[in-house]
Design an enzyme around this catalytic site. Structure first.
Site, PDB file in Angstrom:
ATOM      1  N   ALA A   1      25.517 -90.075  44.405  1.00  0.00           N
ATOM      2  CA  ALA A   1      26.794 -89.492  44.847  1.00  0.00           C
ATOM      3  C   ALA A   1      27.885 -89.323  43.845  1.00  0.00           C
ATOM      4  O   ALA A   1      28.852 -88.609  43.936  1.00  0.00           O
ATOM      5  CB  ALA A   1      27.247 -90.508  46.023  1.00  0.00           C
ATOM      6  N   ALA A   2      27.934 -90.040  42.726  1.00  0.00           N
ATOM      7  CA  ALA A   2      28.656 -89.987  41.764  1.00  0.00           C
ATOM      8  C   ALA A   2      28.231 -89.045  40.639  1.00  0.00           C
ATOM      9  O   ALA A   2      29.031 -88.912  39.526  1.00  0.00           O
ATOM     10  CB  ALA A   2      29.120 -91.546  41.040  1.00  0.00           C
TER      11      ALA A   2
ATOM     12  N   HIS B   1       7.974 -77.146  41.363  1.00  0.00           N
ATOM     13  CA  HIS B   1       9.361 -76.953  40.995  1.00  0.00           C
ATOM     14  C   HIS B   1       9.333 -77.247  39.461  1.00  0.00           C
ATOM     15  O   HIS B   1       9.781 -78.227  39.247  1.00  0.00           O
ATOM     16  CB  HIS B   1      10.716 -77.511  41.640  1.00  0.00           C
ATOM     17  CG  HIS B   1      11.939 -77.456  40.916  1.00  0.00           C
ATOM     18  ND1 HIS B   1      12.656 -76.234  40.916  1.00  0.00           N
ATOM     19  CD2 HIS B   1      12.812 -78.527  40.418  1.00  0.00           C
ATOM     20  CE1 HIS B   1      13.630 -76.743  40.146  1.00  0.00           C
ATOM     21  NE2 HIS B   1      13.687 -77.749  39.787  1.00  0.00           N
TER      22      HIS B   1
ATOM     23  N   ASP C   1      15.018 -72.072  43.036  1.00  0.00           N
ATOM     24  CA  ASP C   1      14.120 -71.062  42.414  1.00  0.00           C
ATOM     25  C   ASP C   1      14.310 -69.866  43.070  1.00  0.00           C
ATOM     26  O   ASP C   1      14.175 -68.763  42.526  1.00  0.00           O
ATOM     27  CB  ASP C   1      12.942 -71.795  42.202  1.00  0.00           C
ATOM     28  CG  ASP C   1      12.887 -73.162  41.633  1.00  0.00           C
ATOM     29  OD1 ASP C   1      13.497 -73.184  40.469  1.00  0.00           O
ATOM     30  OD2 ASP C   1      12.379 -74.089  42.119  1.00  0.00           O
TER      31      ASP C   1
ATOM     32  N   ARG D   1      10.519 -81.107  33.113  1.00  0.00           N
ATOM     33  CA  ARG D   1      10.870 -81.833  34.467  1.00  0.00           C
ATOM     34  C   ARG D   1       9.875 -83.156  34.709  1.00  0.00           C
ATOM     35  O   ARG D   1      10.155 -84.402  34.861  1.00  0.00           O
ATOM     36  CB  ARG D   1      11.065 -81.151  35.611  1.00  0.00           C
ATOM     37  CG  ARG D   1      12.070 -80.072  35.438  1.00  0.00           C
ATOM     38  CD  ARG D   1      12.268 -79.450  36.911  1.00  0.00           C
ATOM     39  NE  ARG D   1      13.447 -78.031  36.785  1.00  0.00           N
ATOM     40  CZ  ARG D   1      12.922 -76.924  36.434  1.00  0.00           C
ATOM     41  NH1 ARG D   1      11.476 -76.663  36.231  1.00  0.00           N
ATOM     42  NH2 ARG D   1      13.655 -75.919  36.574  1.00  0.00           N
TER      43      ARG D   1
HETATM   44  P1  NAD Z   1      23.778 -86.787  37.142  1.00  0.00           P
HETATM   45  O1  NAD Z   1      23.238 -87.557  36.080  1.00  0.00           O
HETATM   46  O2  NAD Z   1      24.773 -86.251  36.979  1.00  0.00           O
HETATM   47  O3  NAD Z   1      23.741 -87.902  38.386  1.00  0.00           O
HETATM   48  C1  NAD Z   1      22.658 -88.626  38.717  1.00  0.00           C
HETATM   49  C2  NAD Z   1      23.361 -89.880  39.814  1.00  0.00           C
HETATM   50  O4  NAD Z   1      22.182 -90.563  40.282  1.00  0.00           O
HETATM   51  C3  NAD Z   1      24.020 -90.870  38.714  1.00  0.00           C
HETATM   52  O5  NAD Z   1      25.374 -90.891  39.249  1.00  0.00           O
HETATM   53  C4  NAD Z   1      23.057 -92.121  38.859  1.00  0.00           C
HETATM   54  O6  NAD Z   1      23.875 -93.317  38.752  1.00  0.00           O
HETATM   55  C5  NAD Z   1      22.600 -91.892  40.059  1.00  0.00           C
HETATM   56  N1  NAD Z   1      21.439 -92.594  40.376  1.00  0.00           N
HETATM   57  C6  NAD Z   1      20.326 -92.761  39.382  1.00  0.00           C
HETATM   58  N2  NAD Z   1      19.633 -93.386  39.879  1.00  0.00           N
HETATM   59  C7  NAD Z   1      19.955 -93.787  41.338  1.00  0.00           C
HETATM   60  C8  NAD Z   1      19.260 -94.748  42.324  1.00  0.00           C
HETATM   61  N3  NAD Z   1      18.215 -95.259  42.205  1.00  0.00           N
HETATM   62  N4  NAD Z   1      20.039 -94.683  43.552  1.00  0.00           N
HETATM   63  C9  NAD Z   1      21.114 -93.719  43.732  1.00  0.00           C
HETATM   64  N5  NAD Z   1      21.584 -93.243  42.616  1.00  0.00           N
HETATM   65  C10 NAD Z   1      21.064 -93.307  41.558  1.00  0.00           C
HETATM   66  O7  NAD Z   1      22.454 -86.049  37.516  1.00  0.00           O
HETATM   67  P2  NAD Z   1      22.362 -84.752  38.303  1.00  0.00           P
HETATM   68  O8  NAD Z   1      22.790 -83.464  37.531  1.00  0.00           O
HETATM   69  O9  NAD Z   1      23.317 -84.654  39.604  1.00  0.00           O
HETATM   70  O10 NAD Z   1      21.131 -84.232  38.740  1.00  0.00           O
HETATM   71  C11 NAD Z   1      20.282 -85.430  39.660  1.00  0.00           C
HETATM   72  C12 NAD Z   1      18.748 -85.127  39.646  1.00  0.00           C
HETATM   73  O11 NAD Z   1      18.626 -83.601  40.304  1.00  0.00           O
HETATM   74  C13 NAD Z   1      18.303 -84.981  38.565  1.00  0.00           C
HETATM   75  O12 NAD Z   1      16.843 -85.348  38.399  1.00  0.00           O
HETATM   76  C14 NAD Z   1      18.007 -83.252  38.169  1.00  0.00           C
HETATM   77  O13 NAD Z   1      16.888 -83.045  37.224  1.00  0.00           O
HETATM   78  C15 NAD Z   1      17.928 -82.926  39.685  1.00  0.00           C
HETATM   79  N6  NAD Z   1      17.925 -81.451  39.944  1.00  0.00           N
HETATM   80  C16 NAD Z   1      16.919 -80.794  40.604  1.00  0.00           C
HETATM   81  C17 NAD Z   1      17.206 -79.477  40.945  1.00  0.00           C
HETATM   82  C18 NAD Z   1      16.152 -78.742  41.829  1.00  0.00           C
HETATM   83  O14 NAD Z   1      16.145 -77.654  42.055  1.00  0.00           O
HETATM   84  N7  NAD Z   1      15.242 -79.325  42.597  1.00  0.00           N
HETATM   85  C19 NAD Z   1      18.194 -78.781  40.424  1.00  0.00           C
HETATM   86  C20 NAD Z   1      19.128 -79.572  39.497  1.00  0.00           C
HETATM   87  C21 NAD Z   1      19.100 -80.796  39.393  1.00  0.00           C
HETATM   88  C1  LMR Z   2      16.963 -76.809  37.670  1.00  0.00           C
HETATM   89  O1  LMR Z   2      16.119 -76.265  37.963  1.00  0.00           O
HETATM   90  O2  LMR Z   2      18.053 -76.264  37.373  1.00  0.00           O
HETATM   91  C2  LMR Z   2      17.156 -78.407  37.791  1.00  0.00           C
HETATM   92  O3  LMR Z   2      15.647 -78.658  38.158  1.00  0.00           O
HETATM   93  C3  LMR Z   2      17.326 -79.064  36.472  1.00  0.00           C
HETATM   94  C4  LMR Z   2      16.184 -78.764  35.363  1.00  0.00           C
HETATM   95  O4  LMR Z   2      15.939 -80.000  34.826  1.00  0.00           O
HETATM   96  O5  LMR Z   2      15.796 -77.572  35.009  1.00  0.00           O
END
Ligand code: NAD
Ligand code: LMR
Length: 328
Positions: free
Chosen positions: A12-13, A186, A158, A98
């Site tokens: 959430a942060a 993904h 995507d 990833r």
């Molecule tokens: P970020 O680093 O800004 O935030 C991640 C947050 O998760 C941090 O605040 C951290 O403290 C928290 N966290 C870590 N482990 C945790 C746990 N066990 N329980 C609760 N909170 C926890 O990262 P972000 O940019 O918000 O990205 C988060 C994830 O989403 C990454 O793995 C990123 O690759 C993924 N992502 C996926 C997609 C998709 O299309 N599927 C798209 C974008 C990002």
């Molecule tokens: C995305 O597709 O933007 C996310 O999965 C983040 C990444 O690592 O590419």
């Protein structure tokens, strides 16, 4: 008074949390007449950040926001929730794939799967944290009390990216592009299925006749878009990921119009398109409007699409092998 929908957002942060939470609280996701109770779940070290986000959520004065809880453990954070948006995990950096995150992030989803089994029953789960298909697989295996079909991983970003690229090439509004299914993982092996997609109700291949562009430039742009954003911003996508997460949940909660579909990674039952059972695989799906869905059957796949789907399937099988000790 309508009972509030309880939504947990892990991470959430983090970056995505900061975009996602406000759009849920505003009423955009569940509508103006459904109160929402947000469960902000974070690591103990990031609780202060979650508290700051909660203050800002309060300060928006959203009438649909029924309340906010902040938790530093999934057991407490998942108590009685209806939706678990599992975002919290490490993002990749430049030069990484990833699935390089798999051994760091995988264990998070063991603990969260177990916590879901203990704390929630009427729950649907969307995994965003990468590698999201295999993380969803881990959570689902550690949460046998919740039906597997309630677990999904997000490939909506995507789909949105692919539609945008086709719209730009065709010179049309993105709203004209429909039925763009993402198949598989993904990851950079995902398959954006242009052959079954439409632009303004015509097959894409009738509007964009340059098949070389579709199979090469279009494919590569969609497959590598996440990496391109990291290269440009120095951080992975966040607002677009949060927006796709909103779209993902909305699409599951809205009856899909006849003849249409959207993309989501859901458990394979082993019966369709030669995909091995159990993988969390992105398919074209249709929602029945209440969170339940069916995978679209009998779509025609070209030899090119079949070959590409074979590659992404192989990658998901390899990822499953790497985490087999985490599949409770
Ligand atoms: P970020 O680093 O800004 O935030 C991640 C947050 O998760 C941090 O605040 C951290 O403290 C928290 N966290 C870590 N482990 C945790 C746990 N066990 N329980 C609760 N909170 C926890 O990262 P972000 O940019 O918000 O990205 C988060 C994830 O989403 C990454 O793995 C990123 O690759 C993924 N992502 C996926 C997609 C998709 O299309 N599927 C798209 C974008 C990002
Ligand atoms: C995305 O597709 O933007 C996310 O999965 C983040 C990444 O690592 O590419």
């Amino acid at each position: 008074m309508t009972k509030p929908v309880r939504v947990a957002v892990t991470g959430a942060a983090g970056q995505i949390g900061y975009s996602l939470l406000f759009r849920i609280a505003s009423g955009e996701l569940f509508g103006p007449n459904t109160p929402v109770r947000l469960h902000l779940v974070e690591l103990p070290a990031a609780i202060k950040g979650a508290e700051g986000t909660a203050m800002e959520l309060e300060d928006c004065g959203f009438p649909t926001l029924d309340g906010i809880e902040i938790h530093d453990s999934p057991e407490k954070g998942f108590e009685g929730i209806n939706w678990a948006l599992l975002v919290g995990s490490k993002p990749r950096g430049p030069g990484m794939e990833r699935n390089d995150l798999i051994r760091d992030n995988g264990p998070i989803f063991v603990a969260q799967g177990r916590a879901l089994a203990r704390a929630a029953s009427d729950v649907r789960i969307c995994v965003v944290g990468n590698p999201c298909n295999t993380n969803a697989l881990i959570a689902q295996h550690n949460c046998r009390d919740v039906p597997a079909t309630r677990f999904s991983a997000m490939t909506m970003l995507d789909e949105n990216r692919a539609k945008a690229q086709l719209a730009i090439k065709a010179g049309v509004n993105v709203g004209q592009v429909k039925n763009l299914a993402i198949w598989g993982n993904h990851s950079s092996t995902m398959v954006p299925d242009f052959d079954n997609a439409l632009i303004g109700n015509k097959p894409v291949t009738e509007v964009i006749t340059d098949r070389k562009w579709l199979e090469n430039d279009f494919f590569a742009t969609v497959q590598k878009r996440g990496a391109a954003i990291i290269a440009a911003r120095g951080k992975s996508s966040a607002a677009s990921a949060a927006s796709a997460c909103i779209d993902h949940v909305k699409r599951f909660l809205t009856k899909t119009p006849s003849g249409e579909w959207f993309s989501a990674a859901v458990p394979s039952d082993g019966k369709l398109y030669d995909i091995p059972a159990g993988l969390i695989f992105s398919y074209p799906v249709r929602s029945k409007g209440d969170g339940t869905y069916e995978i679209v059957k009998d779509l025609k796949l070209t030899p090119f699409a079949r070959e590409m789907i074979g590659r992404t399937t192989k990658e998901l099988l390899e990822e499953r092998e790497v985490v087999k000790d985490l599949l409770g």
